[in-house]
Design a protein around this motif. Structure first.
Motif, PDB file in Angstrom:
ATOM      1  N   SER A  91      17.817  73.851  31.343  1.00 25.90           N
ATOM      2  CA  SER A  91      19.050  73.853  30.547  1.00 25.90           C
ATOM      3  C   SER A  91      18.806  73.768  29.048  1.00 25.90           C
ATOM      4  N   GLN A  99      10.059  64.583  20.431  1.00 27.77           N
ATOM      5  CA  GLN A  99      11.367  65.112  20.832  1.00 27.77           C
ATOM      6  C   GLN A  99      11.218  66.620  20.972  1.00 27.77           C
ATOM      7  N   ARG A 143      17.642  71.232  27.355  1.00 28.02           N
ATOM      8  CA  ARG A 143      17.964  69.897  26.814  1.00 28.02           C
ATOM      9  C   ARG A 143      16.723  69.252  26.209  1.00 28.02           C
ATOM     10  N   ILE A 144      16.906  68.637  25.045  1.00 31.57           N
ATOM     11  CA  ILE A 144      15.784  67.967  24.356  1.00 31.57           C
ATOM     12  C   ILE A 144      15.506  66.621  25.031  1.00 31.57           C
ATOM     13  N   HIS A 145      14.240  66.376  25.335  1.00 30.59           N
ATOM     14  CA  HIS A 145      13.819  65.095  25.925  1.00 30.59           C
ATOM     15  C   HIS A 145      13.042  64.295  24.877  1.00 30.59           C
ATOM     16  N   VAL A 181      11.946  70.245  24.035  1.00 31.49           N
ATOM     17  CA  VAL A 181      12.450  70.741  25.311  1.00 31.49           C
ATOM     18  C   VAL A 181      11.246  70.969  26.223  1.00 31.49           C
ATOM     19  N   GLU A 222      12.322  72.200  31.755  1.00 35.56           N
ATOM     20  CA  GLU A 222      13.755  71.960  31.528  1.00 35.56           C
ATOM     21  C   GLU A 222      14.489  73.298  31.411  1.00 35.56           C
TER      22      GLU A 222
END
Length: 358
Positions: free
Chosen positions: A195, A187, A197-199, A189, A193
């Protein structure tokens, strides 16, 4: 009588039986049987010696306690107390040690391992994480003084690997890395990315003990071997000869490809080593499936589809879901500092297996 003492008595009986057999002429003349029994005898020697010592100490304690019940002489009382002071701590240590010695040894523990890492869900980010895992295991192997050799790899254009297979050679490599098989989740960023947002992405790890030719016999007539030109990321040609090798084991449908070496012979050799390890894993998985109880006593089934660990970058946290272990040393773990995680998994596995003998 405790269950583990009953089992130790059975071990002692077997040890004495083997001792008798090894002196019989018909066994001595049968070299295969003699060698097999000699190996079993050697394996049982340590546990028998410790158990004999345990019984001797228990007798010493009983004698000392009897003396204390009837003795009036101060010197005798003092000697008996000294005997108890010496024997009791040693007995307690042996009562912890002996059940552990009864846990069956994994015959693969001392073997080299073949590790396969594949990018899972998450596209490029999963492949990048696969590269992080490869580095983590390579650094751990380096700290352990083990040798790492890449067998096959498929690099990703963005970095990392779509898949990579490598061998780690060193004493006890499988015993330390066998709990790493499964789905590893990350988990974080991604660098792409904007913005913040965590992927969440995943990579799959499989740890296979190296299989010797004696372990797995492969019928050459059951192999389909194709050769082709190896290529780099994005179809870029890296070789002008047909040095890449693809081997298909027709009875099982297992397929192994190797293209990292410039020599077709070396690629074929590496592909065969990977195929042997995969066939051994398949065979053992089928045996374990029949022994459902044995599976329950393992920490993790070694199943590639089992989610075993999460690496959370924003919180600097690593969680192993099988034993509910959470550590806040993500950077050092990814740098190969795996001993604390591996030791915790080994201890948990031993505790589960101890339940079977106590």
């Amino acid at each position: 009588m405790k269950k583990w003492i009953e089992k130790l008595e059975m071990v002692l009986t077997r040890f004495k039986d083997i001792e008798g057999l090894l002196s019989q002429p018909e066994v001595i003349n049968d070299q295969e049987r003699f060698q097999k029994l000699s190996m079993e005898y050697a394996e049982l020697t340590d546990v028998v010696n410790e158990y004999e010592r345990y019984k001797e100490l228990r007798e010493n304690i009983s004698e000392a306690e009897e003396i204390l019940e009837i003795a009036e002489d101060e010197e005798m009382i003092e000697l008996a107390n000294m005997q108890l002071e010496e024997a009791k701590p040693e007995v307690e240590k042996l009562e912890e040690k002996l059940p552990l010695m009864l846990i069956p040894k994994d015959p693969n523990d001392e073997k080299n391992v073949i590790v396969e890492i594949r990018g899972g869900a998450g596209g490029d980010e999963a492949n990048l994480f696969g590269g992080d895992l490869y580095r983590m295991y390579s650094r751990y192997a380096e700290k352990m003084g083990w040798k790492v050799e890449v067998m096959s790899s498929n690099p990703s254009e963005m970095g990392g690997y779509k898949e990579i297979t490598f061998m780690i050679e060193g004493n006890g490599a499988y015993s330390r890395l066998k709990y790493e098989s499964g789905v590893h989740r990350v988990q974080r960023v991604p660098s792409t990315e904007s913005s913040g947002r965590i992927h969440t992405s995943t990579s799959t790890v499989a740890v296979l003990p190296e299989a010797e030719e004696l372990d797995i016999e492969i019928n050459q007539h059951e192999l389909k071997i194709d050769t082709y030109r190896s290529s780099g990321p994005g179809g870029q040609s890296v070789n002008t000869t047909d040095s890449a090798v693809r081997i298909t084991h027709e009875p099982t449908g297992l397929v192994v490809s190797c293209q990292d070496e410039k020599s077709q012979h070396k690629n074929r050799d590496k592909a065969m080593r990977i195929l042997r390890a995969r066939l051994k894993e398949k065979m053992e998985a089928e045996q374990h499936a029949e022994l459902a109880q044995e599976r329950k006593s393992q920490i993790g089934t070694g199943d590639r589809s089992e989610r075993i660990r999460t690496y959370n970058f924003p919180q600097g946290r690593v969680t192993d879901h099988r034993i509910n272990l959470t550590m806040h040393q993500l950077d050092s773990i990814l740098d190969g500092e795996l001993d604390e995680v591996i030791d915790s998994l080994t201890t948990a596995d031993q505790i589960e297996k101890l339940k079977q003998v106590q």
